[in-house]
Scaffold this motif. Structure first.
Motif, PDB file in Angstrom:
ATOM      1  N   ALA A 107       0.937   3.130   3.188  1.00  0.00           N
ATOM      2  CA  ALA A 107       0.018   4.178   2.998  1.00  0.00           C
ATOM      3  C   ALA A 107      -0.213   4.858   4.283  1.00  0.00           C
ATOM      4  O   ALA A 107      -0.779   4.064   5.309  1.00  0.00           O
ATOM      5  CB  ALA A 107      -1.251   3.627   2.295  1.00  0.00           C
ATOM      6  N   GLY A 137       3.783   6.297  -3.410  1.00  0.00           N
ATOM      7  CA  GLY A 137       4.772   7.130  -2.359  1.00  0.00           C
ATOM      8  C   GLY A 137       5.923   6.954  -2.784  1.00  0.00           C
ATOM      9  O   GLY A 137       6.627   6.004  -3.299  1.00  0.00           O
ATOM     10  N   LYS A 187       4.008  11.486  -8.128  1.00  0.00           N
ATOM     11  CA  LYS A 187       3.386  10.102  -8.008  1.00  0.00           C
ATOM     12  C   LYS A 187       3.316   9.442  -9.196  1.00  0.00           C
ATOM     13  O   LYS A 187       3.493   8.371  -9.028  1.00  0.00           O
ATOM     14  CB  LYS A 187       2.005  10.386  -7.124  1.00  0.00           C
ATOM     15  CG  LYS A 187       2.354  10.806  -5.639  1.00  0.00           C
ATOM     16  CD  LYS A 187       0.861  10.987  -4.641  1.00  0.00           C
ATOM     17  CE  LYS A 187       1.099  11.461  -3.460  1.00  0.00           C
ATOM     18  NZ  LYS A 187      -0.167  11.710  -2.755  1.00  0.00           N
ATOM     19  N   THR A 247       0.844  -1.042   0.120  1.00  0.00           N
ATOM     20  CA  THR A 247      -0.102   0.055  -0.010  1.00  0.00           C
ATOM     21  C   THR A 247       0.792   1.207   0.004  1.00  0.00           C
ATOM     22  O   THR A 247       2.069   1.200   0.432  1.00  0.00           O
ATOM     23  CB  THR A 247      -0.852  -0.013   1.200  1.00  0.00           C
ATOM     24  OG1 THR A 247      -0.249   0.448   2.076  1.00  0.00           O
ATOM     25  CG2 THR A 247      -1.651  -1.268   1.519  1.00  0.00           C
ATOM     26  N   GLY A 248       0.473   2.512  -0.604  1.00  0.00           N
ATOM     27  CA  GLY A 248       1.309   3.798  -0.661  1.00  0.00           C
ATOM     28  C   GLY A 248       2.241   3.173  -1.698  1.00  0.00           C
ATOM     29  O   GLY A 248       3.465   3.735  -1.816  1.00  0.00           O
ATOM     30  N   ASP A 284      -2.660   2.620  -4.356  1.00  0.00           N
ATOM     31  CA  ASP A 284      -2.531   4.090  -3.753  1.00  0.00           C
ATOM     32  C   ASP A 284      -3.798   4.679  -4.179  1.00  0.00           C
ATOM     33  O   ASP A 284      -4.460   4.480  -5.239  1.00  0.00           O
ATOM     34  CB  ASP A 284      -1.232   4.588  -4.513  1.00  0.00           C
ATOM     35  CG  ASP A 284      -0.856   5.972  -3.713  1.00  0.00           C
ATOM     36  OD1 ASP A 284       0.366   5.668  -3.336  1.00  0.00           O
ATOM     37  OD2 ASP A 284      -1.216   6.706  -3.845  1.00  0.00           O
TER      38      ASP A 284
END
Length: 336
Positions: free
Chosen positions: A85, A11, A43, A7-8, A32
């Protein structure tokens, strides 16, 4: 290891981790929301670096969307989840506190539920050195009590650790929390001081230097952080037989739960950090010296003994080397 969910993934740390996992031949799903906390184009540029790899699948989604998260876990058959995230930033938490409840608390709960119901073998999640809060005993150890946060951001990260422990205890979910210490490097976050300093110095604009530059930070290069994440992913925690409720150790547990610091173990004064940045940019900064800001702490330093003992790794990249790589990337990315 099987399939991995990060997740993320668009990032800063998530992008570098996915890139490293793909280089090792892992099958990765990246999640994301692509929110506008900072420049979405950055991003998207990170994601373009990952496009075209047949082992990578990107999913745009909100952590707090329970139905979408349940579908993601049901379809993904993930063996390992790396949860990076979050709504980041200490100072932003003073302006928009509700964003932290939605992302860092409600969002983390959907990840825990997904792992619980879909037989995930190991959840690794990002905590933060901010949890040490009012602690002044240096270096910060995972075996120290961390019950005095000084920002809402830090409080949500501490809450994540507590939530993760409860799931490890209730459901036997193996969980590892990683406390990152001031991560920097190429493709970094524009809201971080070194990034905004670089933009301002090149533009001839003044930079705000809090606590007269006397703050110390355990600056940690992103490749070192990714190496630490990779190694802890492979080490699934188990119950610590020596743990005692009479003398509870915050860093371990009777449950399959561990906490590690990932930091350089070499704090650097902010003014020295700025000097190295000036040397790499070939230009002096115009400094606006200010007092300590609310939510900040005077110093951070990571005790990484547990990380070294359990996974055989300690961050080693100096700020001279790390900032040099960042400035090289910055000049190329922005064409300056």
């Amino acid at each position: 290891m099987g399939k991995v969910l990060v997740t993320g993934a668009a990032g800063f740390i998530g992008f570098h981790l996915v890139k490293r996992l793909l280089a090792q031949g892992r099958e990765v799903t990246g999640l994301d929301s692509l929110n506008d906390y900072y420049d979405v184009n950055l991003k998207l540029a990170r994601l373009r670096q990952l496009e075209g790899n047949p082992r990578f699948r990107f999913v745009r989604g909100d952590l707090a969307d329970q139905e979408a998260m349940d579908r993601l876990f049901a379809d993904g058959e993930f063996q390992v989840v790396v949860h990076l995230a979050a709504q980041a930033g200490v100072r932003y938490s003073l302006k928009n506190p509700y964003a932290y409840a939605d992302s860092n608390l409600a969002g983390f709960l959907t990840v825990l539920e997904g792992c619980r119901h879909h037989q995930v073998r190991h959840l690794v999640f990002a905590s933060s050195s901010s949890v040490y809060g009012a602690n002044t005993r240096i270096p910060f150890s995972v075996h120290h009590n961390v019950d005095h946060p000084v920002s809402l951001y830090a409080a949500t990260k501490k809450a994540n650790e507590l939530m993760a422990h409860s799931y490890a205890s209730l459901y036997g979910l193996p969980v590892t929390g990683l406390r990152f210490f001031t991560v920097y490097g190429p493709w970094g976050r524009p809201d971080m001081a070194y990034y905004s300093f670089t933009r301002a110095i090149l533009a001839g604009e003044p930079i705000d230097v809090f606590n007269d530059g006397k703050m110390q930070r355990d600056f940690t290069y992103v490749d070192d952080v990714v190496e630490g994440v990779m190694r802890t992913m492979e080490r699934i925690p188990s119950s610590d037989p020596s743990w005692s409720g009479d003398r509870p150790d915050p860093g371990t547990s009777y449950a399959p739960y561990r906490i590690y610091n990932i930091g350089n173990n070499r704090p650097v004064e902010l003014m020295r950090f700025i000097e190295v940045l000036e040397e790499n940019l070939g230009k002096k900064a115009v400094k606006n010296l200010l007092p300590m800001q609310a939510g900040d702490v005077p110093a951070t330093c990571a005790d990484v003994d547990d990380l070294m003992r359990d996974v055989g790794f300690k961050p080693t990249t100096s700020i001279e080397e790390g900032l040099g790589r960042f400035v090289e990337w910055y000049r190329e990315y922005y064409g300056v």
